[in-house]
Design a protein around this motif. Structure first.
Motif, PDB file in Angstrom:
ATOM      1  N   LEU A  69     -85.577  59.443 -12.168  1.00  0.00           N
ATOM      2  CA  LEU A  69     -85.905  59.200 -10.762  1.00  0.00           C
ATOM      3  C   LEU A  69     -84.666  58.840  -9.957  1.00  0.00           C
ATOM      4  O   LEU A  69     -84.561  59.202  -8.778  1.00  0.00           O
ATOM      5  CB  LEU A  69     -86.948  58.088 -10.652  1.00  0.00           C
ATOM      6  CG  LEU A  69     -88.382  58.477 -10.984  1.00  0.00           C
ATOM      7  CD1 LEU A  69     -89.270  57.248 -11.035  1.00  0.00           C
ATOM      8  CD2 LEU A  69     -88.921  59.469  -9.958  1.00  0.00           C
ATOM      9  N   LEU A 129     -88.523  54.959  -3.124  1.00  0.00           N
ATOM     10  CA  LEU A 129     -89.667  54.804  -4.013  1.00  0.00           C
ATOM     11  C   LEU A 129     -90.916  54.382  -3.240  1.00  0.00           C
ATOM     12  O   LEU A 129     -92.035  54.805  -3.546  1.00  0.00           O
ATOM     13  CB  LEU A 129     -89.363  53.766  -5.098  1.00  0.00           C
ATOM     14  CG  LEU A 129     -88.354  54.183  -6.171  1.00  0.00           C
ATOM     15  CD1 LEU A 129     -87.992  52.981  -7.050  1.00  0.00           C
ATOM     16  CD2 LEU A 129     -88.894  55.318  -7.028  1.00  0.00           C
ATOM     17  N   LYS A 166     -92.187  58.214  -2.736  1.00  0.00           N
ATOM     18  CA  LYS A 166     -92.982  58.245  -3.962  1.00  0.00           C
ATOM     19  C   LYS A 166     -94.272  57.426  -3.858  1.00  0.00           C
ATOM     20  O   LYS A 166     -95.132  57.528  -4.745  1.00  0.00           O
ATOM     21  CB  LYS A 166     -92.152  57.735  -5.140  1.00  0.00           C
ATOM     22  CG  LYS A 166     -91.018  58.661  -5.533  1.00  0.00           C
ATOM     23  CD  LYS A 166     -91.563  60.002  -6.014  1.00  0.00           C
ATOM     24  CE  LYS A 166     -90.488  60.925  -6.491  1.00  0.00           C
ATOM     25  NZ  LYS A 166     -91.033  62.220  -6.968  1.00  0.00           N
ATOM     26  N   ALA A 191     -94.830  54.386  -4.468  1.00  0.00           N
ATOM     27  CA  ALA A 191     -94.965  53.588  -5.683  1.00  0.00           C
ATOM     28  C   ALA A 191     -95.444  52.180  -5.349  1.00  0.00           C
ATOM     29  O   ALA A 191     -95.198  51.665  -4.256  1.00  0.00           O
ATOM     30  CB  ALA A 191     -93.637  53.524  -6.431  1.00  0.00           C
TER      31      ALA A 191
END
Length: 388
Positions: A82, A115, A119, A121
């Motif tokens: 990542l 992130l 993403k 997350a």
């Protein structure tokens, strides 16, 4: 007569050319730098102490990496992937591809935001991935400044307090109670076919697997065991005595081992002692070694494996049993037993130092005291008995 190629013990080379004496030249323990490298023409002095220390650092990093659990190594490797993906995305935004070794305040904070925004997350996942990248970077010999780690932690703080972001994660494991254990251990062990399944037969879990799971769940609850600890338990570490069981919980992931005791329970379906005796008798009858792992895998046909049940297998067993019991509204995992012992114990008036020692928590463990608070929340409640 000494020639130009002879070196005396002092490191000085007397040179004679055309009968003319030349001043002695001191030879330095060094190696020449490539002509086209930075600092071409300079002499790099060899430092044997630094070389030995660097070699020891490399060996230490390799040793620590090889001793990590497979799950940790896999997770950190994914974190590093990542990190590379983030750099590719950053190159698209800026037109410049930075090397993966570029770990600064700016890149680390940008990684946290990437992130979160790209993403999507969960905050806890972001925190773990930041740790994983730092670990892998050090393994590769890259510098990870403390300021970068501190900046990433600071950037993550508001995300942890955001309720919408918190929903991205799976959430904390729910605590289980003795009543939950009773449901899990007495529920019908059948897997019914799906409506569109080609085969309409009902799959029944083998009796040997049922006995193992009953013992695994009750033992986990009684010793506040982690998945890794339950996997590493062996028969020689579980001793039957008049009062119950004396259990040696082995060391895992650098945590100290501990010796705990487990009393007989009030109910046969949740008594860790009776469930262990039934499982041990059944597995020995199935051909298990008398001094082998405490918990072994069992396949769908009821065949007993020879190797220990993996940590993931221990975790899947408790989640699977919760589904059989219809406990689908809560997140039941391998950690539910640890949490449940503390919350249930405090409600029954068990001393905190006893509970802490049973599960191997450190005196200042914030997780443990969170569980204690949860178990005590109705004790001397602020609104009780005040005339409302």
């Amino acid at each position: 007569m000494t020639t130009a190629n002879e070196v005396n013990r002092t490191g000085l080379v007397p040179v004679a050319a055309c009968g003319t004496e030349v001043e002695p030249v001191e030879v330095v323990d060094a190696e020449l730098v490539n002509d086209d490298a930075p600092g071409a023409g300079e002499v790099a002095v060899h430092d044997p102490v630094a070389a030995v220390l660097a070699a020891l650092d490399t060996k230490a990093a390799e040793y620590q990496y090889s001793n990590r659990p497979d799950k940790t190594r896999t997770g950190y490797a994914r974190d590093w992937e990542l990190w590379g993906e983030f750099h590719e995305w950053l190159a698209e935004q800026t037109g410049v591809l930075l090397p993966l070794s570029t770990i600064t305040v700016g890149t680390y904070v940008a990684f946290v935001r990437w992130l979160d925004e790209v993403k999507q997350a969960a905050p806890n996942s972001i925190e773990r991935r930041v740790t994983g990248v730092a670990s892998e970077a050090r393994r590769f010999g890259y510098n990870v400044p403390k300021a970068a780690r501190a900046a990433a932690t600071q950037a993550l703080k508001p995300f942890k307090n955001d309720k919408e972001r918190q929903k991205r994660g799976r959430g904390k494991a729910a605590a289980i109670t003795p009543a939950d254990l009773r449901k899990m251990n007495t529920a019908p062990r059948e897997r019914k076919p799906q409506p569109d399944a080609r085969r309409r037969r009902v799959l029944v879990v083998p009796e040997l697997a049922r006995l193992r799971d009953r013992s695994l769940h009750t033992m986990r609850f009684a010793v506040a065991g982690r998945n890794e600890e339950m996997s590493e338990l062996d028969d020689t570490g579980i001793r039957l005595v008049a009062e119950g069981l004396e259990v040696h919980v082995p060391s895992v992931k650098g945590r100290p081992a501990r010796d705990v005791v487990v009393s007989y329970g009030e109910n046969a379906d949740t008594c860790a002692v009776r469930c262990w005796n039934a499982w041990k008798e059944a597995k020995l009858a199935a051909g298990a070694a008398p001094d082998g792992p405490a918990y072994l895998p069992v396949d769908q046909w009821g065949n007993l494996g020879a190797e220990k049940l993996s940590p993931d297998g221990c975790g899947r067993a408790v989640s699977r049993s919760a589904k059989y019991a219809g406990m689908t509204g809560r997140r039941i995992t391998g950690h539910s037993g640890r949490r449940g012992l503390v919350t249930t114990g405090r409600r029954k008036g068990k001393r905190t130092e006893k509970l802490r020692a049973q599960g191997g928590w450190s005196p200042n463990s914030p997780v443990f005291w969170e569980y204690v608070d949860e178990g005590e929340k109705w004790e001397d409640n602020a609104t009780e008995g005040i005339g409302l």
